[in-house]
Design a protein around this motif. Structure first.
Motif, mmCIF file in Angstrom:
data_model
loop_
_atom_site.group_PDB
_atom_site.id
_atom_site.type_symbol
_atom_site.label_atom_id
_atom_site.label_comp_id
_atom_site.label_asym_id
_atom_site.label_seq_id
_atom_site.Cartn_x
_atom_site.Cartn_y
_atom_site.Cartn_z
ATOM 1 N N LYS A 10 0.815 -1.210 0.000
ATOM 2 C CA LYS A 10 0.000 0.000 0.000
ATOM 3 C C LYS A 10 0.856 1.270 0.000
ATOM 4 O O LYS A 10 0.321 2.376 -0.131
ATOM 5 C CB LYS A 10 -0.916 0.004 1.227
ATOM 6 C CG LYS A 10 -1.966 -1.092 1.230
ATOM 7 C CD LYS A 10 -2.984 -0.908 0.126
ATOM 8 C CE LYS A 10 -4.127 -1.903 0.269
ATOM 9 N NZ LYS A 10 -5.151 -1.726 -0.799
ATOM 10 N N GLY A 11 2.167 1.118 0.182
ATOM 11 C CA GLY A 11 3.033 2.282 0.216
ATOM 12 C C GLY A 11 2.876 3.111 1.470
ATOM 13 O O GLY A 11 3.096 4.333 1.458
ATOM 14 N N ALA A 63 7.995 -4.755 -2.435
ATOM 15 C CA ALA A 63 7.185 -4.778 -1.221
ATOM 16 C C ALA A 63 7.349 -6.084 -0.458
ATOM 17 O O ALA A 63 7.402 -6.096 0.783
ATOM 18 C CB ALA A 63 5.702 -4.559 -1.565
ATOM 19 N N PHE A 64 7.449 -7.172 -1.186
ATOM 20 C CA PHE A 64 7.639 -8.477 -0.550
ATOM 21 C C PHE A 64 9.072 -8.621 -0.062
ATOM 22 O O PHE A 64 9.315 -9.120 1.041
ATOM 23 C CB PHE A 64 7.296 -9.598 -1.529
ATOM 24 C CG PHE A 64 5.833 -9.770 -1.767
ATOM 25 C CD1 PHE A 64 5.101 -10.731 -1.079
ATOM 26 C CD2 PHE A 64 5.164 -8.964 -2.690
ATOM 27 C CE1 PHE A 64 3.746 -10.889 -1.300
ATOM 28 C CE2 PHE A 64 3.796 -9.114 -2.916
ATOM 29 C CZ PHE A 64 3.090 -10.077 -2.221
ATOM 30 N N ALA A 65 10.010 -8.199 -0.891
ATOM 31 C CA ALA A 65 11.416 -8.339 -0.525
ATOM 32 C C ALA A 65 11.730 -7.569 0.758
ATOM 33 O O ALA A 65 12.410 -8.070 1.659
ATOM 34 C CB ALA A 65 12.299 -7.858 -1.668
ATOM 35 N N GLU A 95 -9.581 -0.958 3.245
ATOM 36 C CA GLU A 95 -10.661 0.017 3.293
ATOM 37 C C GLU A 95 -10.148 1.457 3.293
ATOM 38 O O GLU A 95 -10.768 2.341 2.680
ATOM 39 C CB GLU A 95 -11.517 -0.220 4.540
ATOM 40 C CG GLU A 95 -12.299 -1.526 4.497
ATOM 41 C CD GLU A 95 -12.972 -1.838 5.820
ATOM 42 O OE1 GLU A 95 -12.840 -1.027 6.774
ATOM 43 O OE2 GLU A 95 -13.635 -2.880 5.900
ATOM 44 N N THR A 96 -9.030 1.701 3.977
ATOM 45 C CA THR A 96 -8.550 3.074 4.146
ATOM 46 C C THR A 96 -7.506 3.475 3.111
ATOM 47 O O THR A 96 -7.272 4.670 2.906
ATOM 48 C CB THR A 96 -7.952 3.268 5.554
ATOM 49 O OG1 THR A 96 -6.879 2.333 5.752
ATOM 50 C CG2 THR A 96 -9.022 3.057 6.618
ATOM 51 N N HIS A 97 -6.874 2.503 2.483
ATOM 52 C CA HIS A 97 -5.879 2.760 1.442
ATOM 53 C C HIS A 97 -6.221 1.861 0.247
ATOM 54 O O HIS A 97 -5.582 0.831 0.024
ATOM 55 C CB HIS A 97 -4.469 2.470 1.949
ATOM 56 C CG HIS A 97 -4.056 3.315 3.122
ATOM 57 N ND1 HIS A 97 -4.509 3.071 4.399
ATOM 58 C CD2 HIS A 97 -3.246 4.398 3.198
ATOM 59 C CE1 HIS A 97 -3.975 3.972 5.220
ATOM 60 N NE2 HIS A 97 -3.225 4.786 4.522
#
Length: 210
Positions: A22-23, A197-199, A74-76
């Protein structure tokens, strides 16, 4: 945001993945499960269940990784980790729950300690116990990825299903579970390894890692 986590916790790992996808920027506070830090008065005041993860955000304390991941969605809302179609969303949630409800809770740290301390299990017995739940769960996931996957567990982009799958593959190796029978799951893992993001969420890269 402050994420209270532990580097090898599968639930914390999946939360880090989702936050990264989601950053969302966050600080980390380590809760060392091996030393019992999760049972300290300070942490139990934060999370009465005494488990990680716990996410502090805007004066609230969010607990339980499924609730945190749903709150993030929901929020991002972008990028979406659930498909737009209601049936597709149900499939992704089911794949996530297969790990989160039927595999992970039966082979986490507190269950392993209970097996050792309450039943005299050695590491080989703990590994066998974990495999008892991982193997049929992964067999089902392998079939579901074959049905729905297009590079990721469901479709062509990461979803909540991948947030759950990747930490469980890491855990399976810790319990010496052979994975050759699950080529589609391993293919998803290889794809995830190339995704920042996974790394960045990997256990060995966390500040409190051994």
């Amino acid at each position: 945001m402050i994420l209270h986590d532990y580097w090898r916790s599968g639930a914390a790992y999946r939360t880090r993945i989702a936050l990264n996808l989601k950053g969302v920027a966050y600080d980390q506070r380590s809760v060392d499960l091996r030393t019992g830090a999760q049972r300290s008065e300070t942490f139990v005041t934060l999370n009465p269940q005494g488990m990680v993860p716990a996410l502090e955000v805007d004066g609230a304390i969010l607990t339980q990784s499924p609730a945190i991941l749903e709150w993030l969605e929901e929020t991002h809302p972008e990028p979406a980790l659930l498909p737009g179609d209601p049936v597709a969303r149900a499939h992704v949630r089911a794949m996530a729950a297969l790990v989160g409800c039927d595999i992970h809770p039966l082979n986490n740290l507190r269950v392993g300690k209970a097996l050792c301390e309450g039943f005299g299990a050695d590491q080989a017995a703990v590994d066998a116990w974990a495999a008892r739940w991982i193997v049929p769960g992964f067999a089902a996931l392998e079939a579901l990825v074959a049905r729905h996957g297009e590079g990721w567990s469901f479709g062509a982009t990461p979803t909540l299903a991948d947030c759950y799958l990747i930490p469980q593959l890491y855990s399976a190796r810790r319990f010496n579970v052979p994975l050759d029978a699950y080529p589609r799951l391993l293919a998803v893992e290889r794809t995830a390894q190339t995704h920042p993001a996974f790394a960045a969420a990997g256990p060995d890269l966390q500040p409190d890692a051994d």
